[in-house]
Design a protein around this motif. Structure first.
Motif, short mmCIF file in Angstrom:
data_model
loop_
_atom_site.label_atom_id
_atom_site.label_comp_id
_atom_site.label_asym_id
_atom_site.label_seq_id
_atom_site.Cartn_x
_atom_site.Cartn_y
_atom_site.Cartn_z
N ASN A 1 0.85 -1.17 0.00
CA ASN A 1 0.00 0.00 0.00
C ASN A 1 0.90 1.23 0.00
N SER B 1 -0.59 6.57 2.76
CA SER B 1 -0.96 6.56 4.17
C SER B 1 -2.46 6.87 4.25
N SER C 1 -4.04 -4.13 1.81
CA SER C 1 -3.36 -4.59 0.60
C SER C 1 -4.33 -5.00 -0.50
N TRP D 1 2.94 0.53 11.58
CA TRP D 1 1.80 1.04 10.83
C TRP D 1 1.96 2.48 10.34
N SER E 1 1.54 3.33 6.74
CA SER E 1 0.30 2.86 6.12
C SER E 1 -0.93 3.58 6.63
#
Length: 332
Positions: free
Chosen positions: A5, A8, A89, A118, A121
């Motif tokens: 990914n 953010s 994803s 994290w 993301s």
């Protein structure tokens, strides 16, 4: 699982006690999705049968997933991490909403989702807690520890069902806002879940909080050693919020304290703004809710642990207070 990914994702935690109106609020928020975007929702049901998922949009442009059985905030983090990684994803959402169970601890969930793993993301937004305004007059309801923990964790408190609030509810809301004034939260009122996304789309601001062993135990470490951060009882913590200092302790439920001695310790404190505590004493479980003008305590139901929290604008001799509290503990 590796997360594929590149962006953010703005991520909102919508928490709240059982029946507060989280799903109704989420339904209204999802109606505001731009046509070209994909929005995802990760819901957590405490039981093994999911119901709320069926109340949310099922059409293209929405990805709704449920995590069943247990609380994503408290249990093993692995199921949450797997479900979240897969959702990011596979769906590549432009915005993500996470609705933990009403029995969850959102502060623990936020702690998990702001870990370094994290940060590339998830773009965590302000933590939202939904509170049923029509039940604020029910003292037994609003004084539950989990309920209070959820409000304290909130950066935005959404008061739902304002269209059916009574005068007693309005008065209880004013008192509640005064109790949590030091946390500088945003308070919003809504009816039928009608809330604009822009009202909650604010950046998450973390408060500095570190859970450590009791201060007496920390003295056993040399100055060169790093004091370990722990999650087991007993422990001590200090956090800083908007210029205020919040110091707290949690002790095991089985510990019993001498009520008279404990009362003397609390009455001897100076220069504080608020003291809230629950102790298992030789006179039963006692609940303390005090400000500099009123020192209130009453008997109550058995709690999951002994706990005390003091709010002040100044540093105190926390070791002295801890020593006095432990001296009030009775041998059992």
């Amino acid at each position: 699982m590796k997360i594929i990914n590149a962006k953010s994702v703005p991520t909102h935690i919508i928490s709240g006690f059982l029946g507060a109106g989280k799903t109704t609020l989420l339904q209204y928020l999802l109606q505001q999705k731009p046509e070209h975007e994909v929005w995802a929702v990760l819901m957590n049901e405490f039981g093994q049968i999911g119901v709320d998922q069926q109340l949310l949009p099922q059409q293209q442009g929405f990805e709704i997933k449920e995590l069943l059985g247990g609380c994503m905030c408290c249990s093993s983090q692995l199921p949450l991490h797997i479900a979240l990684a897969r959702l990011l994803s596979e769906s590549k959402p432009d915005r993500l909403f996470i609705e933990p169970t009403g029995l969850g601890h959102p502060a623990q969930l936020m702690e998990q989702l702001t870990e370094p793993h994290w940060q590339s993301s998830l773009n965590m937004r302000a933590l939202v807690t939904v509170v049923d305004g029509s039940r604020l007059h029910q003292t037994d309801w609003v004084k539950q520890n989990l309920y209070e923990d959820q409000i304290k964790a909130a950066e935005i408190v959404v008061i739902s069902h304002v269209d059916v609030m009574t005068f007693e509810d309005d008065q209880a809301l004013l008192q509640l806002q005064q109790e949590y004034e030091v946390y500088q939260q945003h308070w919003l009122k809504v009816a039928h879940g009608e809330l604009e996304l822009k009202q909650i789309d604010l950046a998450h601001v973390a408060h500095e909080r570190k859970i450590q062993p009791l201060l007496i135990q920390q003295r056993q470490h040399s100055t060169e050693e790093t004091t370990p951060e722990i999650k087991e009882l007993p422990y001590h913590y200090v956090e800083h919020a908007q210029g205020y200092i919040v110091a707290g302790w949690k002790f095991p439920r089985r510990w019993v304290f001498n009520f008279e001695q404990l009362l003397d310790v609390l009455c001897d404190q100076h220069d504080w703004l608020r003291i809230k505590a629950i102790f298992n004493t030789n006179q039963g479980w006692m609940y303390f809710n005090c400000n500099p003008h009123q020192f209130n305590y009453k008997s109550g139901d058995e709690n999951i642990d002994n706990r005390i929290e003091m709010i002040s604008q100044h540093e105190h001799n926390w070791l002295k207070l801890e020593t006095e509290l432990l001296a009030a503990r009775m041998e059992t």
